[in-house]
Design a protein around this motif. Structure first.
Motif, PDB file in Angstrom:
ATOM      1  N   ILE A   1      -8.794  -4.402  -1.399  1.00 49.06           N
ATOM      2  CA  ILE A   1      -8.530  -3.635  -0.169  1.00 49.06           C
ATOM      3  C   ILE A   1      -7.692  -4.479   0.788  1.00 49.06           C
ATOM      4  N   ARG A   2      -8.081  -5.727   0.971  1.00 50.95           N
ATOM      5  CA  ARG A   2      -7.338  -6.620   1.876  1.00 50.95           C
ATOM      6  C   ARG A   2      -5.895  -6.791   1.408  1.00 50.95           C
ATOM      7  N   SER A   3      -5.722  -6.964   0.126  1.00 52.58           N
ATOM      8  CA  SER A   3      -4.370  -7.141  -0.410  1.00 52.58           C
ATOM      9  C   SER A   3      -3.507  -5.912  -0.132  1.00 52.58           C
ATOM     10  N   ARG A   4      -4.085  -4.738  -0.304  1.00 57.57           N
ATOM     11  CA  ARG A   4      -3.328  -3.496  -0.075  1.00 57.57           C
ATOM     12  C   ARG A   4      -3.084  -3.245   1.410  1.00 57.57           C
ATOM     13  N   THR A   5      -4.070  -3.505   2.240  1.00 60.82           N
ATOM     14  CA  THR A   5      -3.899  -3.239   3.667  1.00 60.82           C
ATOM     15  C   THR A   5      -2.990  -4.268   4.319  1.00 60.82           C
ATOM     16  N   GLU A   6      -2.994  -5.506   3.819  1.00 53.89           N
ATOM     17  CA  GLU A   6      -2.101  -6.516   4.391  1.00 53.89           C
ATOM     18  C   GLU A   6      -0.643  -6.127   4.174  1.00 53.89           C
ATOM     19  N   SER A   7      -0.307  -5.640   2.994  1.00 47.77           N
ATOM     20  CA  SER A   7       1.082  -5.236   2.756  1.00 47.77           C
ATOM     21  C   SER A   7       1.439  -4.023   3.619  1.00 47.77           C
ATOM     22  N   TRP A   8       0.481  -3.109   3.796  1.00 45.06           N
ATOM     23  CA  TRP A   8       0.717  -1.944   4.657  1.00 45.06           C
ATOM     24  C   TRP A   8       0.906  -2.399   6.105  1.00 45.06           C
ATOM     25  N   MET A   9       0.091  -3.351   6.554  1.00 42.44           N
ATOM     26  CA  MET A   9       0.203  -3.857   7.921  1.00 42.44           C
ATOM     27  C   MET A   9       1.535  -4.581   8.127  1.00 42.44           C
ATOM     28  N   GLU A  10       1.987  -5.321   7.125  1.00 45.04           N
ATOM     29  CA  GLU A  10       3.284  -5.991   7.217  1.00 45.04           C
ATOM     30  C   GLU A  10       4.406  -4.959   7.337  1.00 45.04           C
ATOM     31  N   GLN A  11       4.315  -3.899   6.561  1.00 44.48           N
ATOM     32  CA  GLN A  11       5.317  -2.833   6.617  1.00 44.48           C
ATOM     33  C   GLN A  11       5.299  -2.181   8.001  1.00 44.48           C
ATOM     34  N   LEU A  12       4.130  -1.910   8.515  1.00 43.39           N
ATOM     35  CA  LEU A  12       3.995  -1.316   9.846  1.00 43.39           C
ATOM     36  C   LEU A  12       4.573  -2.241  10.910  1.00 43.39           C
ATOM     37  N   GLN A  13       4.329  -3.530  10.777  1.00 40.81           N
ATOM     38  CA  GLN A  13       4.857  -4.499  11.730  1.00 40.81           C
ATOM     39  C   GLN A  13       6.388  -4.513  11.701  1.00 40.81           C
TER      40      GLN A  13
END
Length: 106
Positions: free
Chosen positions: A74-86
């Motif tokens: 979950i962390r791995s997937r959400t971190e990439s999503w958060m980076e994209q959002l940033q």
């Protein structure tokens, strides 16, 4: 099976659902499940013990390993999503600054 192990099985089920939601990009569902997960953890904490039965200890350990693996995924997937959002937010800020500069000069 003890009540504690049943609770850990439910928690494992929730983290599995969270993993699926993260994998499919269902962010609202993930947030809802995360809240459910927190409630379950708070419910378990006061009663959490190391089972005296070796079989139950092994079952609890297996469930904890699965929960931790779900959490890592979950962390791995959400971190990439958060980076994209940033990146999107930075791009938007850059566009706003450019517009402000343009309007200030004209």
């Amino acid at each position: 099976m003890s009540l504690l192990l049943e609770d850990y099985q439910r928690l494992s089920g929730i983290t599995g659902e969270m993993r699926n939601a993260a994998a499919s990009g269902e962010w609202d569902r993930l947030i809802s499940l995360e809240q459910e997960c927190k409630r379950k953890v708070e419910e378990i904490k006061p009663r959490d013990i190391v089972p005296s039965n070796p079989e139950e200890r092994a079952q609890k350990l297996a469930l904890l390993k699965k929960i931790l693996a779900d959490d890592a995924d979950i962390r791995s997937r959400t971190e990439s999503w958060m980076e994209q959002l940033q990146r999107i937010m930075q791009s938007t800020r850059s566009e706003q600054r450019l517009q402000q500069t343009y309007l200030a000069n004209y």
